[in-house]
Design an enzyme around this catalytic site. Structure first.
Site, short mmCIF file in Angstrom:
data_model
loop_
_atom_site.label_atom_id
_atom_site.label_comp_id
_atom_site.label_asym_id
_atom_site.label_seq_id
_atom_site.Cartn_x
_atom_site.Cartn_y
_atom_site.Cartn_z
N CYS A 19 44.43 36.78 47.74
CA CYS A 19 43.26 36.41 48.52
C CYS A 19 43.48 35.01 49.09
O CYS A 19 44.05 34.14 48.44
CB CYS A 19 41.97 36.48 47.70
N GLU A 20 43.06 34.83 50.31
CA GLU A 20 43.28 33.55 50.97
C GLU A 20 42.34 32.46 50.46
O GLU A 20 42.58 31.28 50.74
CB GLU A 20 43.16 33.68 52.48
N HIS A 21 41.33 32.81 49.72
CA HIS A 21 40.37 31.81 49.24
C HIS A 21 40.79 31.16 47.93
O HIS A 21 40.52 29.98 47.71
CB HIS A 21 38.98 32.44 49.08
N HIS A 22 41.44 31.93 47.04
CA HIS A 22 41.80 31.40 45.72
C HIS A 22 43.28 31.58 45.39
O HIS A 22 43.73 31.15 44.34
CB HIS A 22 40.97 32.08 44.62
N GLN B 62 40.50 41.23 52.52
CA GLN B 62 40.69 42.68 52.60
C GLN B 62 40.17 43.25 53.91
O GLN B 62 40.77 44.17 54.48
CB GLN B 62 40.01 43.34 51.40
N HIS C 208 39.83 42.53 43.01
CA HIS C 208 40.12 41.14 43.34
C HIS C 208 40.04 40.30 42.08
O HIS C 208 38.99 40.22 41.44
CB HIS C 208 39.11 40.62 44.37
N CYS D 27 39.93 37.22 41.81
CA CYS D 27 38.97 36.12 41.94
C CYS D 27 37.58 36.56 41.47
O CYS D 27 36.75 35.72 41.12
CB CYS D 27 38.92 35.58 43.37
#
Length: 180
Positions: free
Chosen positions: A71-74, A112, A140, A142
């Site tokens: 995931c690009e956030h975490h 996603q 996910h 995260c």
């Protein structure tokens, strides 16, 4: 990049000189480069002209294509499967190429929703199909390892293009086939 990993580990309070961590920064760089190899892949090279003339105009479905992303956030793992279907328009694509296209987009820092669209648009572009349907189901980390910690949660995204979007019967056939 290894220097940055070493600084991160040190910032966590780790002794970067201890036996188990001495080579970790180098291994971590190698792992991250592998997990994000999709940035360096090219759609045309992946397909490599593996398109073949066919009179088949019925749905072609490849389901349960396992995928691993970050995931690009975490920068935490996303683990799931993709289901990809298309309606041929005089040509079919080699099945392994569909899985490779999924891998190309999964092997990037992603959300996603975008990955699902990228897969569908790439399949449509290379096959010139009458329609494409893609459903991705994933867990996910995260969501499960941190934050809300919901262990059994999963996310489903779909993108329907062409006949899969315009014809409810085609869409329903696709969704019914992946439920089996």
């Amino acid at each position: 990049m290894a220097t940055h990993y070493r600084e991160l580990l040190s910032g966590l309070g780790e002794d970067v000189q201890r036996e188990g961590l001495v080579d970790t920064p180098t291994r971590a760089v190698k792992a991250l480069k592998y997990l994000t190899r999709g940035y360096h892949l090219d759609l045309e090279e992946i397909v490599n002209n593996a398109l073949f003339a066919s009179d088949n105009d019925e749905m072609v479905l490849l389901k349960d294509i396992e995928l691993y992303s970050l995931c690009e956030h975490h920068v935490l793992p996303v683990i799931g499967k993709a289901h990809v279907a298309y309606l041929p328009n005089g040509r079919v694509i080699g099945l392994s190429k569909i899985a490779r296209i999924v891998d190309m987009f999964a092997a990037r820092l992603q959300i996603q929703e975008n990955m699902t669209r990228q897969i569908a648009e790439a399949i449509m572009k290379v096959t010139q199909a009458r329609g494409v349907g893609v459903v991705v189901e994933a867990r996910h980390m995260c969501m499960t390892m941190r934050g809300i910690e919901k262990q059994n949660s999963s996310m489903t995204t779909s993108v329907m293009l062409g006949a899969f979007r315009e014809d409810p019967r085609t869409r329903e056939e696709f969704l019914d086939l992946i439920r089996r």
